[in-house]
Design a protein around this motif. Structure first.
Motif, mmCIF file in Angstrom:
data_model
loop_
_atom_site.group_PDB
_atom_site.id
_atom_site.type_symbol
_atom_site.label_atom_id
_atom_site.label_comp_id
_atom_site.label_asym_id
_atom_site.label_seq_id
_atom_site.Cartn_x
_atom_site.Cartn_y
_atom_site.Cartn_z
ATOM 1 N N ALA A 1 0.827 -1.210 0.000
ATOM 2 C CA ALA A 1 0.000 0.000 0.000
ATOM 3 C C ALA A 1 0.860 1.259 0.000
ATOM 4 N N VAL A 2 1.993 1.209 0.693
ATOM 5 C CA VAL A 2 2.807 2.411 0.824
ATOM 6 C C VAL A 2 3.376 2.806 -0.538
ATOM 7 N N VAL A 3 3.669 1.819 -1.373
ATOM 8 C CA VAL A 3 4.186 2.125 -2.713
ATOM 9 C C VAL A 3 3.072 2.728 -3.585
ATOM 10 N N THR A 4 1.882 2.149 -3.492
ATOM 11 C CA THR A 4 0.740 2.686 -4.234
ATOM 12 C C THR A 4 0.518 4.151 -3.902
ATOM 13 N N LEU A 5 0.537 4.432 -2.589
ATOM 14 C CA LEU A 5 0.297 5.806 -2.161
ATOM 15 C C LEU A 5 1.436 6.724 -2.565
ATOM 16 N N GLY A 6 2.640 6.172 -2.609
ATOM 17 C CA GLY A 6 3.771 6.964 -3.072
ATOM 18 C C GLY A 6 3.540 7.414 -4.499
#
Lengths: 66, 537, 379
Positions: free
Chosen positions: B235-240
């Motif tokens: 998820a953190v990569v998506t949000l990045g």
């Protein structure tokens, strides 16, 4: 009577959740995603632990049978 | 006259105290929800080992939490003590989320954290679980309001400048709270905290497994943390990606610096630079390795949109600077005389006021009125160059952050896979990787802060207020006094913190491996004398 | 009355409520920190004293943080100016304040007397220094501070920090604030402490209250002689919030008494404060610590109410540019901002008070040194 109250309460929670989903979907898609995502992450982590217990119990049974 | 040394020292102090505070915040954000997940399992299954887990990781949570709270005090007051012009200029809109944070989130988190630590004997199981969830929710809500405030610095929406009060005035709560930048930033930061917390638990559990200690305890903790982390790291990569797009939409200077784009290239051939040494004075990338046709779809999610390079961004800034100088000059005239003609003149150029304030630094004696016709092109040129943040720092901070972000997915994926197969101890390399990764998410969070805040420069409020004019009018002596004090005090704290973290992590949960204790059921069966509340004996 | 004027007045009142909440709740914890070394003669006793406020100090401290946030939002120019002008003492306050959470969490986690002794000193510093600074800052503000603004709203300091650090009236106010916090902390130690701790705390708390009463009386006699501030031109309370181009302000000895002469009902505030300070120690002497604690809270309400009543509408007057003095009218946030914050305050303040009371109720009861020393989960 208690069942009725329970149903009404659950119905209200459902209505609130739907309202939240509709409003948040429009104005706050990412906040909404966080709510859903965090709930999901916590639940998956918890179910991982429950699965661990099941696997553990199965292993114990196998050992007992041997 | 603004003393540049004082501004630089104020920036240094703010960066150091913020980065230091942010060493502890992500772990709080993530670990609190992991504690909640563990306690949920305790309440559902009734197995005391999950209570031990909640209490042991809760102890480490507490060691980290205290210093996070302590250093957060500094942040709440530092805007006032060191950034008076900033506080005056945007306090009406920026202070509000901070006040609401205290009222809505921090009170909740802080009141319930006391009950979480000390209320085990006084609360029923579900009530204590609810308290733990409130702590997790409170700490993340706290982050939400802080990042709403930060979102305003990145993309100032919901306020307009008022020449009568000489500040930005709050006009739209909804726009501020639901700002796209604030939303994406909150989720990105919160989930980055989840990754930090998950790797912390997973790494320390791996340490126990490697040493064949507390195995029942560690295997369970590992399982939960690995599953928690694998989703969070995705998820953190998506949000990045979402945040990168936000920068493309509202902060093109940041995006250009992140990607080291000196010149606009025609789409879709724009190359993505994987390695380079950006040189700001020569305005080019040295030793660049580029992959063509990647950047355009990556950033714009399309094939035919051009991504402006630094040269065209500077060119676009120049007319704004000329207008801004007019706006700032008219505003000053209006402030003294309340002359309606000056006000009308200001209104004409008001949207570029920030660029005029930025030009102050490069005007003779920092006075816009002293710019002669001959000076003007030079001042405009230098101001235009100043609108670009430090490219090298931005380029590399971003790449380090992203590379580790992807590496964490791999660590969690392997961890989750072997944990689900119950084969952890057969793969010590995996355990070692998890253990040595413990500090990395913290480091990556720091880089994330640098990408976001260095990339915002030269502005403290993007496009409206330059950092250079934001600081308090202190002397150098004041700044040296506070900087030395912070350095000394914070060094002592981190030493004490690390000492206790290592001490308690090494001591371990003290959980008795003998199954008898686990089945005794009435609370934590803890081996080491004096470790636990021994009321069950 | 215009809505904007009403909002400004409400937020001035809420500022008072916040400063009082801060003084009562944080002051109590600070008092316990200050007294720690004196009421606890051995480690078990000190741990018992710490655990009396153990579950609550963190929540209480939010009053302090909220105070900062609310001043920032509701009176941005006051926040920007006052915190910068009092830089040296604000930084000292921060240094001492940030020791405290760390001291709580770390002190009892290592079983070595030198480690614990060090943190006990940290409690003394982080208890006494913030209370002295808190009182002294208010004392300084009462006398006016040397500053002026440039056209863009940036402040410039016109006097040395040595003055506000060592000015006698401010030091008197600092001592008053410290004495009240000792009274409040001592009362709390009596409520939940046992035996020797409660006995020693009682002695300190009675002295704290009595000294506070004496200092309050001295301060009351002193105030009519210090320079106060007064508007000499008509003021539009609903004016745009800027300290520039404001109506004229005069400095006069005794000007702080004007509000009391115009509205005699305001004398209630100092009367309440003094009554709390006299009756509080008497209640403690009669071993009624809960009553004593509440009387201490009333003493704070009276004290801060007195200062507010004397100064209104001034928040931080300027001695070097009196017409640029910061007041409730010219330093506040916009109407939109104050309105929304009021909505949030009306929703969340009752909730905060409700769950804080619940937490105190839940964690109530005596704290026994013997039990504490056997429990490693506690502070």
């Amino acid at each position: 009577m208690r069942h009725v109250i329970k149903m009404v309460a659950l119905g209200l929670i459902l209505a609130f959740a739907l309202l939240l989903a509709v409003v948040a979907g429009d104005y706050a898609p990412w906040y909404f995603a966080w709510l859903v995502g965090t709930t999901m992450i916590v639940l998956i982590a918890a179910s991982g632990a429950v699965l661990f217990e099941t696997q553990d119990a199965a292993r114990d049974r196998r050992r007992d049978n041997l | 006259m603004i003393n540049p040394t004082v501004v630089e020292l104020s920036r240094l102090q703010f960066a150091l105290t913020a980065l230091y505070h942010f060493l502890f915040v992500p772990l709080t954000l993530g670990l609190s929800f992991i504690l909640a997940a563990m306690e949920t399992v305790y309440v559902i299954t009734g197995k005391p080992i999950y209570k031990d887990m909640t209490q042991f990781w809760g102890k480490l949570f507490g060691i980290n939490f205290a210093i996070g709270v302590a250093t957060g005090l500094t942040m709440e007051f530092e805007f006032g003590t060191n950034w008076s012009m900033y506080s005056h200029f945007v306090g009406d809109v920026f202070g509000t989320p901070l006040a609401i944070e205290g009222l809505m989130a921090f009170f909740m988190e802080s009141t319930f954290v006391g009950l979480m630590f000390f209320g085990w004997d006084r609360l029923s199981k579900p009530a204590h679980l609810a308290v733990t969830y409130l702590v997790a929710l409170g700490s993340n809500l706290s982050a939400l309001w802080i990042l709403v405030a930060n979102g305003f610095m990145q993309d100032p929406v919901g306020a307009t400048f008022d020449p009568n009060t000489m500040r930005m005035q709050f006009t739209d709560l909804g726009a501020l709270v639901f700002s796209q930048d604030a939303q994406a930033k909150f989720v990105h930061t919160s989930i980055a905290g989840f990754v930090t917390g998950a790797l912390f638990v997973m790494g320390i559990s791996a340490y126990y497994l490697l040493r064949r200690q507390h195995r029942d305890f560690a295997a369970r903790s590992f399982r939960m943390a690995a599953l928690f982390g694998v989703i969070a790291s995705l998820a953190v990569v998506t949000l990045g990606d979402a945040l990168g797009r936000m920068d493309y939409l509202v902060q093109r200077t940041k995006l250009a610096a992140i990607e080291g784009i000196w010149h606009t290239t025609t789409p879709p051939a724009a190359p993505w630079t994987i390695f380079a040494l950006p040189d700001q004075s020569a305005r080019k990338n040295i030793a660049a390795i580029e992959i063509p046709y990647v950047l355009t779809p990556l950033v714009t999610h399309s094939w035919n949109t051009a991504i402006p390079g630094i040269d065209s961004l500077e060119r676009e800034a120049k007319p704004k600077i000329v207008n801004g100088i007019q706006a700032a000059t008219a505003l000053k005239a209006y402030a003294g005389t309340k002359n309606p003609a000056a006000l009308a003149e200001f209104r004409k150029y008001q949207s570029d006021l920030g660029y005029g304030l930025l030009a102050q630094r490069y005007a003779p004696d920092q006075d816009l009125a002293k710019i002669t016709k001959a000076d003007l092109p030079g001042v405009v040129d230098r101001t235009a160059q100043a609108t670009i943040p430090n490219v090298f720092v931005e380029f590399w901070s971003f790449r380090i952050m992203v590379a580790f972000g992807f590496a964490f997915i791999a660590v969690f994926a392997f961890g989750a896979y072997y944990s689900l197969k119950n084969e952890l101890e057969e793969h010590p390399w995996m355990l070692k990787a998890a253990m040595w990764s413990i500090p990395l998410p913290v480091l990556v969070c720091e880089y994330g802060w640098i990408v976001a805040e260095n990339g915002r420069q030269p502005w403290s409020v993007y496009g409206w207020l330059p950092t250079f004019v934001s600081a308090s009018t202190h002397g150098v002596g004041y700044m040296v006094f506070s900087l030395v004090g912070f350095a000394l005090l914070y060094s002592l704290f981190i030493a004490a913190e690390l000492y206790l973290m290592f001490k308690y992590a090494r001591l371990g949960p003290g959980f008795r491996e003998a199954p008898a204790a686990a089945q005794a059921g009435a609370g934590p069966g803890l081996g080491r004398p004096g470790y636990a509340n021994k009321s069950w004996e | 009355m215009e809505i904007y004027t009403a909002l400004k007045m409400i937020w001035a009142l809420l500022l008072g409520v916040l400063l009082t909440g801060l003084a009562v709740m944080v002051g109590m914890d600070m008092g316990v920190g200050t007294l720690l070394r004196f009421v606890g003669r051995n480690d078990a006793e000190r741990r018992a004293a710490l655990n009396i406020i153990g579950p609550h100090w963190d929540g209480n401290q939010v009053w302090f943080i909220l105070g900062g946030g609310a001043i920032f939002a509701a009176f941005p120019t006051l926040y920007a100016t006052s915190f910068s002008i009092f830089y040296i003492v604000m930084i000292l306050l921060l240094f001492s304040m940030i020791m405290r959470p760390v001291a709580f969490e770390y002190r009892s986690k290592v079983d070595a007397s030198r480690w614990r002794e060090t943190w006990d000193w940290a409690f003394l510093i982080s208890g006494a220094v913030p209370m002295i600074v808190y009182g002294a800052a208010i004392g300084n503000v009462l006398q006016g501070v040397g500053f002026h603004f440039s056209w863009d709203g940036q402040y410039y300091q016109d006097e040395s920090f040595i003055w506000y650090l060592l000015n006698p009236f401010a030091l008197l106010c600092g001592a008053l604030s410290l004495a009240l916090s000792i009274h409040q902390g001592g009362a709390m130690l009596m409520i939940r402490g046992e035996g020797a701790i409660a006995m020693r705390a009682r002695r300190f708390a009675i002295w704290g209250g009595a000294i506070a009463a004496a200092l309050f009386v001295i301060g009351g006699i002193w105030v009519p002689f210090i320079r106060g501030f007064v508007y000499t031109q008509p003021v539009n309370p609903a004016m745009a919030a800027t300290p520039l181009n404001g109506p004229a302000v005069a400095m006069q000895a005794g000007a702080w008494m004007r509000n009391f002469h115009s509205f005699p009902i305001l004398w209630l505030a100092p009367a309440l404060g003094l009554a709390g300070m006299i009756l509080g120690p008497l209640a403690l002497a009669a071993r009624r610590p809960v009553l004593g604690w509440w009387l201490g809270a009333i003493a704070w309400i009276g004290t801060i109410g007195t200062i507010g009543a004397a100064m209104f509408p001034f928040l931080m007057p300027s001695t070097t540019a009196p017409s640029q003095s910061l007041t409730v009218w010219n330093a506040s946030g916009s109407a939109y901002n104050l309105g929304w914050m009021l909505v949030f305050a009306l929703i969340f303040t009752p909730a905060v008070i409700a769950y804080t009371s619940w937490a105190f109720h839940l964690m109530g009861g005596k704290v026994n040194p013997e039990k504490v020393s056997r429990d490693d989960h506690l502070y």
